[in-house]
Design an enzyme around this catalytic site. Structure first.
Site, mmCIF file in Angstrom:
data_model
loop_
_atom_site.group_PDB
_atom_site.id
_atom_site.type_symbol
_atom_site.label_atom_id
_atom_site.label_comp_id
_atom_site.label_asym_id
_atom_site.label_seq_id
_atom_site.Cartn_x
_atom_site.Cartn_y
_atom_site.Cartn_z
ATOM 1 C CG ASP A 271 -1.712 1.252 1.414
ATOM 2 O OD1 ASP A 271 -1.631 2.149 0.539
ATOM 3 O OD2 ASP A 271 -2.427 1.360 2.431
ATOM 4 C CE LYS B 170 -1.430 7.269 -3.333
ATOM 5 N NZ LYS B 170 -1.939 6.317 -2.308
ATOM 6 C CD GLU C 151 -4.733 3.746 -2.351
ATOM 7 O OE1 GLU C 151 -5.483 4.566 -1.796
ATOM 8 O OE2 GLU C 151 -3.588 4.028 -2.735
ATOM 9 C CG ASP D 112 -9.223 4.689 1.009
ATOM 10 O OD1 ASP D 112 -8.740 5.406 1.905
ATOM 11 O OD2 ASP D 112 -8.532 3.897 0.330
#
Ligand SMILES: Nc1ncnc2c1ncn2[C@@H]1O[C@H](COP(=O)(O)OP(=O)(O)OP(=O)(O)O)[C@@H](O)[C@H]1O
Ligand SMILES: [Mg+2]
Lengths: 664, 185
Positions: free
Chosen positions: A25, A87, A189, A211
């Site tokens: 992850d 990211k 994800e 999420d």
């Protein structure tokens, strides 16, 4: 039960042995590595027993990098060389970043270097692209996995936000390549979370996964049935997460304390404290924020939960709008959702919990660890993909988050593959020339929902040359979009009039060309050039061995699909490759792999065909006929397949004639 | 079976307009289960490529057969009558066109007045009408086998579905605007 056999370095595992696989992850704030051990998915801790790997990279003047907690300690002391939340820069240009974070310039102490495609950062160790920085995190993850498993990883599944566009996905793949990882699959994800949750709870029905992590927000609506995870719709915002909540508090602090312009060090220090306060507020009504600045000033404030909820209200509202849109796309009402799985550290905020409960009219499911569930799902999928069957099998059907299309005359977008289309997907459309004798057509590939190309993300531009002289509108140019199971696009254009063909294949790769990656690979192998070569040879050998194993396995299963002569040819190709693997001629190995692939093409086709025949043979014919005759037509649903607007629909030929091409 | 076979053959369904949606969905899963790239993650390159192509094809087939309008268009194309190419077929149908313009005007007005209630009401009315059209279309295809009539009907539905999508967009837009206001942004 899965047992791992440990192989000596350099020795390849025999086909029947379990091979090593992991799920990673790669988060904005935290990364995790997990694997399936003895049939159980487990997150791998570091030597101090900590499961998280903070996604923080610090560069040192000698060119080396620190990653994780070690780097995190330097956040406020060396902000320029200590990169957090990289990211958010993946697949993004300087202008995207400036726009996205415009209000919070203070938060970004980096020196950006404008480069075509992706932004880069100047550090004391040189200019770094977000791909390289992410690769450092992945290398650390890889090292952790290999130390635990005692061998080299055969491959990994890396998770990405479902709402990541093609550029961001491509950047993630490139980072993995730099880190020397073989990626079985990029997995969304929320889908990973659904696997972990669904398998654990034998869940069936419609589920939503909400999420909210450190930097990204995803909402996916899935249909879970026995052995199938089918994503119906997905939505989100790849620049909305806990970081934005931090920024809201940061601004509040600046205002309340009437602070003068801050140094990067002080700004980062406040950011760290502000995040602590935010997390504290998940369990308390008030949080103290006390910071001693280098300027001698002291900040001493108290933030209460009410104020926090108020200043972040529209962030939460943005997530709810995405939720509604996803539900609309899935053609579902909130009450049809059986459970809402909460994922990501930011879902611990009480105002988020309340808002989600309100939107769905039910309490969300919090019975799993929101930090770990994505990594666990990735590990489970990696274990399936590497071929370590645990008896249980499932099918995962995912979608693309944003429409893919190309630019037509007037700067308009022509959608080729709509958002939420199931992947893999392939679709073709025909275009024609705009001028007499037009010899080239420029093709601009974009992603997004907006009508104007300028409002969509530009993925790639390329030119189809060599169109034979024809009158305007006579050429037939077929543009094919193909999206693979990772959600990555490739585009092909081809002129199809009698006897003439021109073909271009483009893989939009954001900012980084293959050459650049090769150069980076060489750099990272650093000082010794030989190292890079040895590594490339090793990679080819591993890849070749993999191909041989796959082919042999296929032969064992289905040899009867082949004539004796075909078998002989395949076996010869295998034997040749097998011999070459022992040597050190990389080129020869690659060529022999090509030969083997060529010899097995027809075999592959027959096997696939057989698989399909078998899949369909399960059902009895009468059953089908009865079903077809008695069922009423489905309720009508809007179809985006065709779009007349007010005027009678144009004919196909009119449509292609008016659709246009900008010549060169 | 090869990659170019038609969608009905691929799904082993009779090429009809009325079809059993549950059987279609079940067949879809069976097919994906055997061709999906996750089943070929460790296979050789040739097989991996084929698997991707097949999975894409199965997805496309499913999407086309699942949506009634797409299915109708596809059936007509199989019969060599592309409804999109039949230009002029509607030009004579002035009543229908007039009616469409009225609809459009109503939608425009409701949108301008930001009236979600009016839009919802329009949507419902349209849904009823569309439903009736689909039932008629099913009869054209499967009972009367009158493809010429099916072309006209399908073209009408293309307009109506487009209109329905516009209403949905307008509703979504208003809902979002309302939410943004409530959030007090
Ligand atoms: N108790 C808490 N209360 C509020 N926020 C929290 C809490 N614990 C963690 N967070 C926030 O959660 C975020 C990190 O969550 P997580 O580790 O799930 O994100 P990530 O996976 O790194 O990011 P992404 O998925 O967006 O790439 C940070 O913003 C952190 O401040
Ligand atoms: Mg996350």
């Amino acid at each position: 039960m899965t047992l791992f056999q440990i192989s000596e370095p350099g020795e390849s595992a025999a086909p029947h042995e379990a091979r090593l696989a992991a799920g990673i992850d790669l988060g904005t704030t935290n990364s995790l590595v997990a694997t399936v051990k003895s049939g159980m998915a487990t997150v791998l801790n570091d030597e101090q027993g900590r499961p998280l790997l903070p996604s923080i990279v610090r560069y040192l003047p000698d060119g080396t990098a620190q990653v994780g907690y070690e780097a995190g300690d330097w956040q406020a002391k060396d902000p320029r060389n200590t990169i957090v939340s990289v990211k958010r820069f993946m697949g993004r240009g300087v202008r995207d970043i400036a726009y996205g974070e415009a209000l919070h310039g203070e938060m970004l102490p980096y020196e950006f270097v404008d480069a075509p495609g992706m932004a880069r950062l100047r550090t004391c160790a040189g200019v770094k692209s977000p791909v390289e920085i992410s690769a450092e995190i992945l290398k650390a993850a890889r090292a952790r996995a290999e130390a635990h498993l005692g061998g080299e990883l055969a491959g990994v599944v890396i998770t990405v936000p479902a709402y990541f566009d093609d550029a961001q996905r491509q950047a993630t793949r490139d980072a993995a390549r730099l880190a020397g990882l073989n990626v079985f699959r990029l997995l969304n994800e929320p889908t990973a979370a659904a696997i972990a949750y669904g398998l654990d709870n034998a869940a069936e029905g419609i589920y939503a996964v909400y999420d909210l992590g450190g930097g990204t927000f995803d909402i996916s609506i899935l249909k879970l049935s026995r052995g199938v995870f089918e994503v119906l719709a997905t939505g989100g915002d790849s620049a909305l997460g806990g970081d934005d909540f931090d920024q809201r508090i940061f601004c509040w602090v600046l205002e309340e304390a009437r602070l003068p312009p801050l140094s990067s060090e002080d700004a980062r220090l406040i950011m760290v404290r502000v995040r602590e306060a935010k997390e504290f507020l998940s369990r308390h009504d008030k949080a103290p924020i006390t910071v001693k600045l280098s300027s001698g000033l002291t900040v001493d404030l108290t933030l209460d939960a009410r104020t926090f909820a108020t200043i972040t209200e529209n962030l939460v509202a943005r997530t709810l709008r995405a939720v509604k849109k996803a539900l609309r796309d899935a053609k579902l009402l909130p009450e049809e959702v059986k459970g809402v799985v909460m994922v990501g550290g930011s879902t611990r905020m009480p105002q988020v919990q309340r808002a989600v409960a309100g939107a769905f009219g039910r309490q969300p499911l919090n019975n799993l660890d929101p930090d770990k569930v994505v990594a666990l799902g990735a590990a489970i999928q990696a274990n399936l993909l590497v071929g370590n069957r645990t008896g249980e099998d499932w099918l995962l059907l995912d979608v693309i988050p944003l429409s893919l299309g190309l630019e037509t005359m007037g700067g308009l977008t022509e959608k080729i593959i709509p958002r939420n289309a199931a992947i893999p997907a392939a679709r073709a459309q025909e275009f024609t020339t705009f001028r007499d004798g037009q010899a080239a057509m420029s093709i601009h590939v974009v992603q997004g929902e907006r009508e104007m190309v300028a409002d969509c993300r530009s993925l790639a531009r390329f030119e189809l040359k060599g169109i034979p002289p024809m009158v305007a509108g006579a050429a037939r140019i077929r543009v094919t979009f193909q999206v693979d199971a990772d959600g990555l696009l490739s585009v092909r254009a081809r002129e199809e009039t009698a006897g003439v063909e021109a073909e271009v294949t483009v893989k939009p790769s954001y900012g980084l060309s293959d050459d650049e990656i090769a150069a980076m690979l060489k750099d990272s192998a650093a000082h010794a050039r030989e190292d890079a070569q040895r590594r490339a040879l090793k990679e080819a050998q591993v890849e070749a061995q993999r191909l041989i194993e796959a082919t042999e396995a296929a032969l064992r299963e289905d040899v009867r699909l082949l004539a004796a002569e075909e078998i002989a040819r395949i076996e010869t190709a295998i034997a040749r490759l097998q011999t070459l693997i022992l040597g050190d001629n990389r080129r020869e190995i690659t060529l022999a792999m090509d030969d083997l692939a060529y010899e097995t093409q027809e075999f592959a086709r027959r096997r696939m065909d057989q698989g399909i025949q078998r899949a369909l043979a399960g059902k009895r014919v009468e059953e089908l006929a009865r079903g077809a005759a008695s069922a009423p037509p489905m309720p009508a649903e809007p179809s985006g397949a065709f779009a007349p607007s007010g005027l009678p629909a144009p004919s196909a030929s009119e449509a292609s004639a008016s659709r246009p091409e900008k010549t060169t | 079976m090869d990659l170019t076979c038609d969608f009905f053959t691929l799904f082993r369904l009779a090429p009809r307009f009325r079809l059993d949606v549950a059987a279609l969905a079940a067949r879809y899963l069976e097919l994906q289960n055997s061709v999906h790239p996750d089943r070929f993650a460790q296979a050789g390159q040739a097989e991996r490529r084929l698997s991707m192509q097949w999975a894409a094809r199965v997805n496309e087939a499913y999407r086309t057969l699942k949506e009634p309008l797409a299915r109708a268009q596809y059936l007509l194309r199989l019969a060599g009558r592309d409804p999109e190419a039949a230009s002029g077929a509607l030009a004579e149908d002035t009543d229908f066109l007039m009616q469409q313009m009225e609809w459009r005007e109503e939608v425009r007005q409701a949108r301008q007045e930001r009236s979600m209630a009016a839009l919802r009401e329009l949507r419902q009315r349209l849904a009823r009408e569309v439903q009736a059209q689909y039932e008629a279309l099913a009869a054209r295809f499967d009972d009367e086998h009158d493809l010429a009539a099916a072309v006209g009907q399908t073209r009408r539905l293309m307009f109506q579905e487009k209109l329905r999508a516009e209403i949905d967009d307008a509703l979504a837009f208003l809902e979002d605007a309302e939410d943004a206001e409530n959030a007090g942004a």
